[in-house]
Design a protein around this motif. Structure first.
Motif, mmCIF file in Angstrom:
data_model
loop_
_atom_site.group_PDB
_atom_site.id
_atom_site.type_symbol
_atom_site.label_atom_id
_atom_site.label_comp_id
_atom_site.label_asym_id
_atom_site.label_seq_id
_atom_site.Cartn_x
_atom_site.Cartn_y
_atom_site.Cartn_z
ATOM 1 N N ASP A 194 0.853 -1.187 0.000
ATOM 2 C CA ASP A 194 0.000 0.000 0.000
ATOM 3 C C ASP A 194 0.894 1.244 0.000
ATOM 4 O O ASP A 194 1.552 1.554 0.994
ATOM 5 C CB ASP A 194 -0.906 -0.006 1.230
ATOM 6 C CG ASP A 194 -1.901 1.164 1.204
ATOM 7 O OD1 ASP A 194 -1.858 1.967 0.239
ATOM 8 O OD2 ASP A 194 -2.707 1.262 2.129
ATOM 9 N N MET A 195 0.930 1.943 -1.118
ATOM 10 C CA MET A 195 1.790 3.127 -1.249
ATOM 11 C C MET A 195 1.013 4.423 -1.090
ATOM 12 O O MET A 195 1.573 5.515 -1.230
ATOM 13 C CB MET A 195 2.481 3.114 -2.610
ATOM 14 C CG MET A 195 3.402 1.936 -2.817
ATOM 15 S SD MET A 195 4.284 2.015 -4.391
ATOM 16 C CE MET A 195 2.903 1.807 -5.538
ATOM 17 N N THR A 196 -0.299 4.334 -0.798
ATOM 18 C CA THR A 196 -1.128 5.534 -0.659
ATOM 19 C C THR A 196 -0.547 6.463 0.404
ATOM 20 O O THR A 196 -0.263 6.039 1.529
ATOM 21 C CB THR A 196 -2.569 5.152 -0.273
ATOM 22 O OG1 THR A 196 -3.076 4.208 -1.215
ATOM 23 C CG2 THR A 196 -3.453 6.391 -0.256
ATOM 24 N N GLY A 197 -0.355 7.726 0.047
ATOM 25 C CA GLY A 197 0.198 8.728 0.961
ATOM 26 C C GLY A 197 1.703 8.840 0.918
ATOM 27 O O GLY A 197 2.268 9.792 1.465
ATOM 28 N N GLN A 198 2.383 7.891 0.267
ATOM 29 C CA GLN A 198 3.836 7.967 0.164
ATOM 30 C C GLN A 198 4.252 9.039 -0.851
ATOM 31 O O GLN A 198 3.533 9.300 -1.812
ATOM 32 C CB GLN A 198 4.422 6.621 -0.273
ATOM 33 C CG GLN A 198 4.384 5.529 0.762
ATOM 34 C CD GLN A 198 5.156 4.302 0.302
ATOM 35 O OE1 GLN A 198 6.035 4.384 -0.560
ATOM 36 N NE2 GLN A 198 4.837 3.149 0.884
ATOM 37 N N PHE A 200 5.956 10.489 -4.028
ATOM 38 C CA PHE A 200 6.073 9.883 -5.353
ATOM 39 C C PHE A 200 7.453 9.270 -5.558
ATOM 40 O O PHE A 200 7.586 8.146 -6.061
ATOM 41 C CB PHE A 200 5.775 10.940 -6.417
ATOM 42 C CG PHE A 200 5.907 10.452 -7.829
ATOM 43 C CD1 PHE A 200 5.407 9.218 -8.210
ATOM 44 C CD2 PHE A 200 6.542 11.240 -8.795
ATOM 45 C CE1 PHE A 200 5.523 8.761 -9.513
ATOM 46 C CE2 PHE A 200 6.654 10.793 -10.097
ATOM 47 C CZ PHE A 200 6.147 9.557 -10.457
ATOM 48 N N GLU A 201 8.504 9.997 -5.159
ATOM 49 C CA GLU A 201 9.862 9.497 -5.370
ATOM 50 C C GLU A 201 10.120 8.245 -4.537
ATOM 51 O O GLU A 201 10.762 7.305 -5.001
ATOM 52 C CB GLU A 201 10.894 10.587 -5.037
ATOM 53 C CG GLU A 201 10.865 11.788 -5.983
ATOM 54 C CD GLU A 201 11.147 11.400 -7.422
ATOM 55 O OE1 GLU A 201 11.970 10.488 -7.643
ATOM 56 O OE2 GLU A 201 10.535 12.000 -8.318
ATOM 57 N N ASP A 202 9.612 8.202 -3.297
ATOM 58 C CA ASP A 202 9.783 7.010 -2.462
ATOM 59 C C ASP A 202 9.057 5.816 -3.068
ATOM 60 O O ASP A 202 9.545 4.681 -3.021
ATOM 61 C CB ASP A 202 9.250 7.278 -1.053
ATOM 62 C CG ASP A 202 10.106 8.282 -0.291
ATOM 63 O OD1 ASP A 202 11.269 8.489 -0.691
ATOM 64 O OD2 ASP A 202 9.612 8.872 0.684
ATOM 65 N N ALA A 203 7.875 6.064 -3.624
ATOM 66 C CA ALA A 203 7.106 4.982 -4.247
ATOM 67 C C ALA A 203 7.856 4.408 -5.443
ATOM 68 O O ALA A 203 7.873 3.185 -5.655
ATOM 69 C CB ALA A 203 5.736 5.497 -4.676
ATOM 70 N N LYS A 204 8.502 5.270 -6.218
ATOM 71 C CA LYS A 204 9.260 4.784 -7.375
ATOM 72 C C LYS A 204 10.435 3.908 -6.934
ATOM 73 O O LYS A 204 10.759 2.916 -7.590
ATOM 74 C CB LYS A 204 9.758 5.960 -8.223
ATOM 75 C CG LYS A 204 8.679 6.637 -9.043
ATOM 76 C CD LYS A 204 9.245 7.497 -10.153
ATOM 77 C CE LYS A 204 10.074 8.629 -9.637
ATOM 78 N NZ LYS A 204 10.572 9.501 -10.737
ATOM 79 N N VAL A 205 11.065 4.272 -5.818
ATOM 80 C CA VAL A 205 12.169 3.469 -5.311
ATOM 81 C C VAL A 205 11.673 2.064 -4.968
ATOM 82 O O VAL A 205 12.316 1.057 -5.294
ATOM 83 C CB VAL A 205 12.798 4.134 -4.069
ATOM 84 C CG1 VAL A 205 13.778 3.182 -3.394
ATOM 85 C CG2 VAL A 205 13.513 5.427 -4.465
ATOM 86 N N TYR A 206 10.502 1.982 -4.308
ATOM 87 C CA TYR A 206 9.948 0.669 -3.973
ATOM 88 C C TYR A 206 9.626 -0.133 -5.236
ATOM 89 O O TYR A 206 9.962 -1.320 -5.341
ATOM 90 C CB TYR A 206 8.680 0.817 -3.134
ATOM 91 C CG TYR A 206 7.851 -0.456 -3.120
ATOM 92 C CD1 TYR A 206 8.244 -1.569 -2.377
ATOM 93 C CD2 TYR A 206 6.691 -0.556 -3.890
ATOM 94 C CE1 TYR A 206 7.514 -2.744 -2.392
ATOM 95 C CE2 TYR A 206 5.948 -1.718 -3.916
ATOM 96 C CZ TYR A 206 6.364 -2.819 -3.162
ATOM 97 O OH TYR A 206 5.648 -3.980 -3.204
ATOM 98 N N THR A 227 5.457 18.523 -2.853
ATOM 99 C CA THR A 227 5.915 17.155 -3.100
ATOM 100 C C THR A 227 4.695 16.271 -3.280
ATOM 101 O O THR A 227 3.932 16.063 -2.322
ATOM 102 C CB THR A 227 6.753 16.636 -1.921
ATOM 103 O OG1 THR A 227 7.887 17.500 -1.739
ATOM 104 C CG2 THR A 227 7.231 15.222 -2.187
ATOM 105 N N PRO A 228 4.432 15.769 -4.498
ATOM 106 C CA PRO A 228 3.225 14.969 -4.719
ATOM 107 C C PRO A 228 3.300 13.620 -4.006
ATOM 108 O O PRO A 228 4.378 13.061 -3.809
ATOM 109 C CB PRO A 228 3.195 14.797 -6.242
ATOM 110 C CG PRO A 228 4.605 14.948 -6.675
ATOM 111 C CD PRO A 228 5.230 15.924 -5.726
ATOM 112 N N VAL A 229 2.137 13.117 -3.630
ATOM 113 C CA VAL A 229 2.052 11.818 -2.966
ATOM 114 C C VAL A 229 1.152 10.897 -3.792
ATOM 115 O O VAL A 229 0.431 11.336 -4.682
ATOM 116 C CB VAL A 229 1.506 11.949 -1.530
ATOM 117 C CG1 VAL A 229 2.416 12.824 -0.681
ATOM 118 C CG2 VAL A 229 0.084 12.517 -1.541
ATOM 119 N N ILE A 230 1.188 9.607 -3.461
ATOM 120 C CA ILE A 230 0.364 8.629 -4.161
ATOM 121 C C ILE A 230 -1.074 8.741 -3.661
ATOM 122 O O ILE A 230 -1.345 8.614 -2.460
ATOM 123 C CB ILE A 230 0.893 7.194 -3.941
ATOM 124 C CG1 ILE A 230 2.381 7.111 -4.317
ATOM 125 C CG2 ILE A 230 0.064 6.195 -4.743
ATOM 126 C CD1 ILE A 230 2.684 7.487 -5.742
#
Length: 261
Positions: A194-198, A200-206, A227-230
């Motif tokens: 669940d990447m909601t709220g992460q 965007f850059e952190d989500a791409k790393v995952y 900083t955009p979030v998921i």
């Protein structure tokens, strides 16, 4: 009628000194007029133009634009950047904001039409992490990871524009290279995080670290200066996925409601 200097006649010492003083005064006045009136008028003294920012502009638009600013341009060299279209300005001198005189020539560096080429490094039998580092150092980009069955988690093949490509073949700088990677004997699925709220850059790393691929990224609302979030993801959290799957993302400001599609 004779002009008289009183007791100072041209033949006396006083007359000679007075004549010299008058001549010197005339010279001083002429010099002052030249430097403080004529020269400033000719050279636009104390008048200046602020150099505009022309980086990123098309060369075809430059002449008309600079004419309105009483400036000119000259192409000094060319280089290449994948960030700009061909025949656009990459650099300029004087720099934006500089003060110059009317008619000053701006020297520019122009983006080439064709990208220079580099030999494709040999990534076969290396890890994906190593491939990323080598591609970046050679001004290339890593594209999709295509997982295939295999006993080792290493690169098995390289592809360019969907076709197999051999090492040392020259490709344009900025080219996207897809990697065919063996899965190390692990073809089992795993639950989607669940990447909601992460961020965007952190989500791409995952996503990249899990051997997944970033798919469509849709921006919801205005993200300038934040900083955009998921906001939403597909596959959804908890859904079973496999390495190599594509993850679509909706991003925006925290608290923004994603669009229902």
């Amino acid at each position: 009628m004779k002009f008289s200097l009183g007791k100072f006649t041209p033949n006396t010492l006083g007359g000679i000194l007075l004549s010299l003083a008058l001549a010197l005064s005339i010279i001083v006045v002429l010099i002052a007029l030249y430097f403080f009136i004529y020269l400033p008028k000719v050279t636009n003294h104390l008048e200046s133009i602020t150099v505009p920012n022309i980086e990123g502009m098309k060369v075809s638009e430059l002449e008309d634009f600079l004419l309105t600013k009483d400036l000119r341009y000259e192409i000094s060299d060319s280089s290449y950047s994948s960030k700009y279209p061909p025949l656009t300005v990459l650099k300029q001198y004087p720099h934006p904001g500089a003060k110059v005189k009317e008619g000053r020539k701006i020297f520019i560096s122009v983006n080439r039409i064709d990208a220079p080429t580099v030999p494709l490094p040999n990534l076969i039998d290396g890890s994906v992490v190593n491939a990323d580092a080598v591609l970046t150092s050679n001004e290339l980009k890593r594209g999709r990871i295509i997982l295939v069955a295999g006993p080792f988690n290493v690169v098995k093949e390289m592809k360019y524009k969907g076709a197999h490509i051999e090492p040392n073949v020259r490709v344009p700088k900025g080219a996207v290279i897809d990697l065919v990677v063996m899965d190390g004997g692990n073809g089992r699925g795993f639950p989607m995080e669940d990447m909601t709220g992460q961020d965007f850059e952190d989500a791409k790393v995952y996503i990249l670290g899990a051997n997944l691929n970033v798919g469509t990224v849709k921006v919801i609302g205005d993200t300038v200066g934040i900083t955009p979030v998921i906001l939403k993801q597909i596959p959804e959290p908890g859904e079973t996925i496999k390495a190599g799957d594509v993850v679509d993302l909706w991003i925006g400001a925290p608290g923004t409601e994603p669009l229902d599609e």
